[in-house]
Motif scaffolding. Structure first.
Motif, PDB file in Angstrom:
ATOM      1  N   VAL A  61       0.201  -7.603 -49.034  1.00 54.12           N
ATOM      2  CA  VAL A  61       0.254  -6.274 -48.225  1.00 54.12           C
ATOM      3  C   VAL A  61      -0.694  -7.550 -47.854  1.00 54.12           C
ATOM      4  O   VAL A  61      -1.034  -8.411 -46.210  1.00 54.12           O
ATOM      5  N   LEU A  62      -1.547  -7.804 -47.810  1.00 51.90           N
ATOM      6  CA  LEU A  62      -2.623  -8.666 -47.906  1.00 51.90           C
ATOM      7  C   LEU A  62      -2.602 -10.160 -47.722  1.00 51.90           C
ATOM      8  O   LEU A  62      -2.868 -10.706 -46.488  1.00 51.90           O
ATOM      9  N   HIS A  63      -1.236 -10.487 -48.095  1.00 53.80           N
ATOM     10  CA  HIS A  63      -0.666 -11.959 -47.323  1.00 53.80           C
ATOM     11  C   HIS A  63       0.350 -11.837 -46.577  1.00 53.80           C
ATOM     12  O   HIS A  63       0.305 -12.651 -45.230  1.00 53.80           O
ATOM     13  N   ASP A  64       1.098 -10.945 -46.510  1.00 49.74           N
ATOM     14  CA  ASP A  64       1.898 -10.472 -44.942  1.00 49.74           C
ATOM     15  C   ASP A  64       0.904 -10.147 -43.611  1.00 49.74           C
ATOM     16  O   ASP A  64       1.895 -10.571 -42.888  1.00 49.74           O
ATOM     17  N   VAL A  65      -0.578  -9.541 -43.821  1.00 53.16           N
ATOM     18  CA  VAL A  65      -0.507  -9.280 -42.678  1.00 53.16           C
ATOM     19  C   VAL A  65      -1.819 -10.694 -41.932  1.00 53.16           C
ATOM     20  O   VAL A  65      -2.407 -11.600 -41.198  1.00 53.16           O
ATOM     21  N   GLY A  66      -2.071 -11.840 -43.237  1.00 53.11           N
ATOM     22  CA  GLY A  66      -2.858 -13.509 -42.972  1.00 53.11           C
ATOM     23  C   GLY A  66      -3.424 -13.127 -43.560  1.00 53.11           C
ATOM     24  O   GLY A  66      -4.462 -14.339 -43.781  1.00 53.11           O
ATOM     25  N   LEU A  67      -4.498 -12.249 -44.079  1.00 55.46           N
ATOM     26  CA  LEU A  67      -5.714 -12.465 -45.219  1.00 55.46           C
ATOM     27  C   LEU A  67      -5.935 -13.410 -46.057  1.00 55.46           C
ATOM     28  O   LEU A  67      -6.950 -13.873 -46.735  1.00 55.46           O
ATOM     29  N   LEU A  68      -5.028 -13.330 -46.835  1.00 61.96           N
ATOM     30  CA  LEU A  68      -4.708 -14.272 -47.967  1.00 61.96           C
ATOM     31  C   LEU A  68      -3.765 -15.253 -47.696  1.00 61.96           C
ATOM     32  O   LEU A  68      -2.873 -15.452 -47.591  1.00 61.96           O
ATOM     33  N   ASP A  69      -3.435 -16.053 -48.304  1.00 59.40           N
ATOM     34  CA  ASP A  69      -2.519 -17.732 -47.848  1.00 59.40           C
ATOM     35  C   ASP A  69      -2.421 -17.414 -50.028  1.00 59.40           C
ATOM     36  O   ASP A  69      -2.736 -17.481 -50.782  1.00 59.40           O
ATOM     37  N   ARG A  70      -0.850 -18.258 -50.164  1.00 58.71           N
ATOM     38  CA  ARG A  70      -0.134 -17.808 -51.977  1.00 58.71           C
ATOM     39  C   ARG A  70       0.313 -19.297 -51.812  1.00 58.71           C
ATOM     40  O   ARG A  70       0.386 -20.267 -50.887  1.00 58.71           O
ATOM     41  N   GLU A  71      -0.047 -19.283 -53.451  1.00 59.58           N
ATOM     42  CA  GLU A  71       0.233 -21.783 -53.382  1.00 59.58           C
ATOM     43  C   GLU A  71       1.064 -21.121 -54.499  1.00 59.58           C
ATOM     44  O   GLU A  71      -0.106 -20.658 -55.204  1.00 59.58           O
ATOM     45  N   LYS A  72       2.483 -21.172 -54.875  1.00 66.33           N
ATOM     46  CA  LYS A  72       2.551 -21.256 -56.647  1.00 66.33           C
ATOM     47  C   LYS A  72       2.729 -22.836 -56.909  1.00 66.33           C
ATOM     48  O   LYS A  72       2.948 -23.398 -56.474  1.00 66.33           O
ATOM     49  N   ARG A  73       1.573 -22.682 -58.281  1.00 71.41           N
ATOM     50  CA  ARG A  73       0.909 -24.160 -59.209  1.00 71.41           C
ATOM     51  C   ARG A  73       1.852 -23.691 -60.415  1.00 71.41           C
ATOM     52  O   ARG A  73       1.571 -22.828 -61.074  1.00 71.41           O
ATOM     53  N   GLY A  74       2.917 -24.486 -60.764  1.00 68.33           N
ATOM     54  CA  GLY A  74       4.017 -24.182 -62.433  1.00 68.33           C
ATOM     55  C   GLY A  74       4.306 -22.548 -62.185  1.00 68.33           C
ATOM     56  O   GLY A  74       4.896 -21.614 -61.959  1.00 68.33           O
ATOM     57  N   VAL A  75       3.538 -22.137 -63.214  1.00 70.73           N
ATOM     58  CA  VAL A  75       3.971 -20.418 -63.472  1.00 70.73           C
ATOM     59  C   VAL A  75       3.106 -19.817 -63.059  1.00 70.73           C
ATOM     60  O   VAL A  75       3.335 -18.765 -62.651  1.00 70.73           O
ATOM     61  N   TRP A  76       2.035 -20.130 -62.237  1.00 69.85           N
ATOM     62  CA  TRP A  76       0.914 -18.914 -61.907  1.00 69.85           C
ATOM     63  C   TRP A  76       0.885 -19.182 -60.628  1.00 69.85           C
ATOM     64  O   TRP A  76       0.914 -20.680 -60.330  1.00 69.85           O
ATOM     65  N   VAL A  77       0.251 -18.132 -59.713  1.00 71.62           N
ATOM     66  CA  VAL A  77       0.114 -17.962 -58.594  1.00 71.62           C
ATOM     67  C   VAL A  77      -0.814 -17.963 -58.218  1.00 71.62           C
ATOM     68  O   VAL A  77      -2.155 -17.182 -57.908  1.00 71.62           O
ATOM     69  N   TYR A  78      -1.861 -18.747 -56.790  1.00 73.65           N
ATOM     70  CA  TYR A  78      -2.871 -18.268 -56.694  1.00 73.65           C
ATOM     71  C   TYR A  78      -3.371 -17.951 -55.171  1.00 73.65           C
ATOM     72  O   TYR A  78      -2.543 -18.546 -54.765  1.00 73.65           O
TER      73      TYR A  78
END
Lengths: 119, 119
Positions: free
Chosen positions: B82-99
């Motif tokens: 929800v926070l990502h869809d609305v643009g408040l959080l950026d998401r980045e996948k690095r290996g197995v983990w998501v930041y």
DNA sequence: CCTTGACATCGATCTCTGTCAATATCGATG
DNA sequence: CATCGATATTGACAGAGATCGATGTCAAGG
């Protein structure tokens, strides 16, 4: 000493924490702040608050507010009650009419909590 | 020239108006800003945003976030979405983990819209 | 390849919220 | 006091949202 947690309104709670991106927000603080944001998180209530706040003398009569919306009178009254219950609007009855007024400090505290300036 | 209204995210919309208590908010602007506040108007999401924002380097792995709550992993994942869809959080996948990482400008714009400083 | 671990998606359920019609309250006025 | 006009309250209902269990995806190791 400050008020107890039980009698603390959302309005009081929003002025009690450092900016949201500086220190992790406690569960109890979050629980008291969320209702304030929930009251704001509606297009109709956003516009109502904006209409009252930008009105002459900082106050507006209900009779001036309803015309801007394509909603029934009870619905407008309901939204004003939500904003009032949470402490964002003051209400004053003068004769037959009811006037609402924005409490600016609440919005300032909320802005400080989100934006991170000061405190 | 700016983006069309249709492709404008809530994040873009929040930076497009004068402070809420200065000029009446238009119906279309209110409709684009409300979802942003709605995303914030939940105790869990408030704390998630605060945890990410106050974390070292301004980013946090999902694996660090779940422990603070008594909620299932899908529920945490839902709130982050929800926070990502609305643009408040950026998401980045690095290996197995998501930041996840907070977008500070969005909160600053929102604070300006509510608090009325600047612009 | 098969397994394991991290995270997302799906489907179901249960609660909350926005809206309206009907009704109540309350002050002013005839 | 009977009425009228301005707001608020109540009750009902449809739609949105929070949560969870089950399952899917995808990368890393064995």
């Amino acid at each position: 000493m400050s008020k107890s947690a039980l009698e603390m309104t959302p309005v009081d709670a929003v002025a009690c924490c450092s900016p949201i991106v500086r220190d992790p927000l406690g569960a109890d603080d979050a629980a008291r702040i969320a209702p304030l944001l929930k009251a704001l998180a509606d297009p109709v209530r956003l516009r109502l608050l904006s209409l009252v706040g930008s009105h002459t003398d900082g106050e507006a009569c209900v009779c001036d507010l309803g015309d801007a919306f394509d909603l029934s009178q009870p619905t407008i009254s309901h939204h004003l009650k939500v904003l009032h219950d949470v402490g964002l609007l003051d209400r004053e009855k003068r004769g037959v009419w009811v006037y609402y007024r924005v409490r600016p400090q609440v919005l300032a505290d909320l802005a400080a909590l989100l934006g991170g300036v000061g405190r």
